[in-house]
Design a protein around this motif. Structure first.
Motif: not given
Ligand code: FES
Ligand code: FES
Length: 897
Positions: A423-427
């Protein structure tokens, strides 16, 4: 203590009962062959066998493994040996991050069914995502019961040989080291605290008290950055802070970093940290950002316009126009979805100045420059050691974890590691630019294109990243690979409060091609011409002049690509016609599209330097600064160097990407490594050869052979001599440098932006369920001019992978900040979505390229989406001008008039 059987041996491990088995295997048992791409059961990278059946290890609590038989990629089983050999032979592992999971899923099937059908294989691996390969070669590999890895070629025979990738063995064994796979034992963990709002002001409270309260080693904010709190791609525009100061501009922006023991940093709830938020109205999309009175996102960008690009040639308004087509097209944010989230570690030097960063990246030298600025040290104080890179596609061209790790390691004076969550990577990382494209195209009565005009607004998000590159590349390419005498292209990169958009395979050209190719279809329809015919009639080729005024003297193989596709096109049209006479609900359609793509940076110096050393101990080492993100540059560049030197590839060793040991080969982007770094490797090989021949007083046609420290040099006359390397005073070294010959573009976009271009055409067959609005791609046939296929296996892999990403762009992928930040809401193609793909390789040699080669990676993606859109239109009569063509969009277009 939890006991189970691990790879046929008894195993006991002390682990929390609910810890995911993947974590226990990796962090407690050291078996890092099991990869983690999502920690949520979506990607399949963590696939292992539990009692012989495939399972996602991230979803298995370790306690549940008690008493079970667990098999991982590290096991020594005949079925795994067979699959490893087949994956190597077929080029089924590119970056390799999905490979262990893929092999374990295939093993599950083969243990039950040693001779499965292709459909059964696709089904068995359907839960494992691969972003690189397009699955074609994976299916081939699993189907191949008797794989044979191609023999290493003899001296002079490397270029053109379909050999297995030289760095492939660790990928299929699970021993390749990706960013999350290694860190010093005493490394602390870093977790980033990110903005929950797309636009807000904030105030920080007492961080020191919070640090004590949570038992952390440090809580870092902008005040802890020792150098400049800014980074960015453009030399004169470092607009993104490492840590936001007072204001955030997109949801997911870094505000603080927690540094401490793993359990401690994970236990902290963001809401318990002393941050007072004051949310502000956010600007989403280019229309909002350019509206009258919209607040400025950056003071340096009036009207929120980051940059404008333009190209003008001829007189569009005076051009003959027997027929004209026009339309407005929209594309979405697209996520790179590499299976490896960003990960790595930093180690501070004892002198308090130096810093080593070990992380996945596409651009080690740029990482060094950015990290040094953030630390406030000289570049030579920073060493970047790239790990294996589990996919990039442009998304790992920007720094992400590097400055954060460097600041943290400096402050706590200890090694620090970080692994981004999915999620952090995508956000937080960049995306493909969403675009709003208004385009118009005209042709004369004979079907010759006369004019093209495009106005494109690209949403570059909160920070510049590669926005200027997109805005400058698109005007050059937007009229397509056609002879068009009158062109007027205008682009803007617009700041918004959305996730930053950056580099993604094609730098805006795939978006523009969707508009252009749709208009070409419109013109064909208005003129009553076949869609292949109108493209062939206008295809740019040898001797033609591009809209930027560049003459294509060589290697312009689009006409050959189209000719190669003609029989397939005719057959596809016949099949569609036969089917659609009977079908009502399920209709077939065929589409066609072309593309061109400049290899290398646009009108900018982008040199590469290579070094090859023949040491006194008889080792031959290629020092290659070009990182291989899965596309195969390590192998291809070595093939080129080997043939230029005249020694067998098998004698080479490799050092790749380490900024302390290699020269700067530039970024792995813009389809430049085979062309630019390959040419530098060619020059390095030739340079070393020249030195050897001079030493031996041998002629140009001499052959070389290395036997320990004895180098045999035999010239054509049958004479020869032996050079005793051990007796020499110094190593023999060859160096090569290449910078593609380009010129600056003038104010109207005239000049030579690229030394060479790739060309391709694709046709697509789709089946549309008109009642549901769903689209199934049934077949794609591609023809691509690659100059020279240095390694046909790897070239095909690039084309397959590009097509799969193009399919996702057309039909599936839409990143919505805050809503699709995981791999179950954001869908990418699975093995079941990618159709059979056939490829015609066209080799129109590029004189500037090494042995005639040019770039392959990005071109393959560009024509896929427009070909699929054309096929949907052929099937239904409906022209879709917004991607992705999700079922509800197509259904609406079909049924809501
Ligand atoms: S890491 Fe387990 S499914 Fe992705
Ligand atoms: S090889 Fe499958 S994700 Fe890279």
């Amino acid at each position: 203590m939890i006991a189970f059987t691990l790879n046929s041996r008894p195993c006991e491990v002390e682990a929390p009962p609910f810890a995911p088995l993947s974590d226990t295997l990796r962090e407690r048992l050291g078996l890092t062959g099991t990869k983690v791409g999502c920690d949520a059961g979506d990607c399949g990278a963590c696939t292992v066998l539990v009692n012989g059946a495939q399972a996602c290890a991230c979803l298995v609590p370790t306690a549940q493994a008690a008493g079970a038989e667990i098999t991982t990629i590290e096991a020594e089983l005949p079925v795994l040996a067979r699959l490893r050999a087949a994956f190597l032979a077929h080029g089924a592992a590119q970056c390799g991050i999905c490979t262990p999971g893929m092999i374990m899923a295939a093993a599950d099937l083969l243990l039950r069914d040693p001779a499965p059908t292709r459909e059964a294989v696709a089904d068995a691996i359907g839960g494992v995502l691969c972003r690189c390969t397009g699955y074609v070669k994976i299916l081939d590999a699993v189907m191949d019961a008797t794989p044979e890895v191609a023999a290493m070629p003899a001296a002079g025979g490397a270029v053109g040989a379909p050999i297995a990738r030289l760095d492939g063995a660790p990928k299929v064994q699970g021993t390749d080291r990706f960013g999350a796979d290694e860190a010093p034992a005493d490394a602390l963990w870093l977790r980033v605290v990110r903005a929950p709002h797309p636009r807000a002001r904030f105030a920080l409270g007492d961080l020191e008290a919070a640090r004590h309260r949570f038992g952390l080693h440090a809580i870092l904010s902008h005040g802890d950055v020792p150098g400049r709190n800014a980074f960015g791609i453009m030399p004169d525009l470092k607009d993104q802070p490492v840590f936001a100061e007072c204001e955030v501009r997109f949801r997911g922006e870094a505000v603080l970093a927690l540094v401490g023991e793993r359990d401690a940093v994970q236990a902290v709830r963001d809401a318990d940290l002393p941050i007072a938020w004051d949310p502000l109205p956010a600007l989403h999309g280019v229309e909002a950002a350019t509206a009258e009175g919209a607040p400025l996102i950056h003071a340096h960008a009036p009207g929120n316009v980051l940059v404008r690009g333009r190209l003008t040639c001829g007189e569009v308004d005076r051009a003959e126009a027997a027929v004209t087509a026009e339309g407005t097209f929209r594309t979405a944010f697209v996520e790179h979805a590499y299976i490896e989230p960003e990960a790595g570690h930093a180690v501070p030097a004892p002198d308090g100045v130096g810093m080593e960063i070990v992380a996945c990246t596409q651009a080690p030298y740029m990482d060094r420059e950015e990290t040094a600025r953030v630390l406030g040290v000289t570049e030579d104080a920073v060493r970047i050691r790239p790990t294996a890179c589990g996919g990039g596609f442009g998304g790992k061209l920007d720094v992400s974890i590097q400055p954060l790790l460097a600041v943290a390691a400096r402050v706590v004076n200890r090694p620090v590691r970080v692994i981004y969550s999915r999620t952090e990577s995508m956000a937080s990382t960049t995306k493909r630019h969403p675009a709003v494209l208004r385009a118009r195209m005209s042709a004369d009565a004979g079907g010759r294109f006369t004019a093209f005009e495009l106005h494109g607004d690209f949403n570059t998000g909160a920070y510049a990243s590669w926005g200027p590159t997109v805005a400058n590349r698109v005007p050059v390419h937007a009229s397509g690979p056609y002879r068009v005498p009158n062109v007027r292209n205008r682009t803007s990169a617009i700041y918004t409060n959305d996730t930053p958009a950056g580099a993604f395979r094609g730098f805006g050209v795939p978006q523009a091609a969707i508009a252009t190719e749709s208009l070409v279809d419109d013109l064909a329809e208005k003129l009553g011409l076949d869609r292949w015919e109108i493209r062939r009639r206008n295809a740019i080729g040898h001797g033609d002049v591009t809209p930027s005024g560049q003459v294509l003297h060589a290697s312009a193989g689009l006409p050959q690509c189209l000719d190669a596709l003609k029989p397939d096109w005719d057959a596809m049209l016949a099949r569609v016609a036969a089917h659609n006479t009977m079908a009502t609900r399920h209709r077939l359609g065929a589409g066609i599209a072309c593309m061109w793509y400049g290899c290398g940076n646009t009108s900018m110096s982008n040199p590469s330097r290579m070094r090859v050393v023949l040491s006194r101990d008889g080792t031959l080492t290629l020092f290659n600064g070009a990182v291989d993100i899965g596309q195969g540059s390590t192998t291809v560049i070595a093939q080129i160097c080997a043939d230029a030197l005249g020694l067998p590839l098998s004698t080479f060793r490799f050092v790749v990407g380490d900024t302390a040991l290699t020269h700067d080969a530039g970024k792995t982007s813009a389809s430049r490594q085979t062309f630019v770094s390959g040419r530098a490797a060619l020059e390095a090989g030739r340079d070393l050869r020249r030195r050897i021949l001079a030493l031996a007083n041998a002629g140009e046609d001499a052959t070389l052979a290395l036997d320990g420290t004895r180098l045999h040099v035999a010239d054509g006359a049958g004479g020869g001599r032996v050079i005793d390397l051990a007796a020499m005073d110094e190593d023999l070294e060859g160096e090569g440098r290449y910078d593609p010959p380009t010129t600056a573009l003038d104010a109207e976009g005239q000049g030579i932006p690229y030394a060479t271009y790739g060309f391709a055409a694709q046709i697509a067959l789709v089946r549309v369920d008109t009642a549901l609005g769903t689209v199934k791609v049934e077949e794609i046939v591609a023809a691509q001019d690659v100059g020279r296929a240095v390694n046909p296996t790897l070239v095909l892999g690039q084309i397959h992978g590009g097509i799969a990403q193009g399919l996702g762009l057309a039909l599936m992928e839409e990143f919505i900040p805050g809503r699709t930040e995981n791999l179950h809401d954001y869908l990418i193609p699975t093995a079941g979505d990618v159709p059979p793909i056939r490829v015609h390789l066209v080799e129109d040699p590029e004189p500037e390229g090494p042995f005639g080669a040019k770039g392959v990676g990005e071109p393959a993606l560009v024509p896929t989406a427009p070909a699929i859109l054309g096929a949907i239109r052929h099937a239904t009569g409906v022209t879709i001008r917004q991607v992705p063509v999700l079922p509800h969009r197509l259904w609406e277009a079909l049924h809501v008039r």
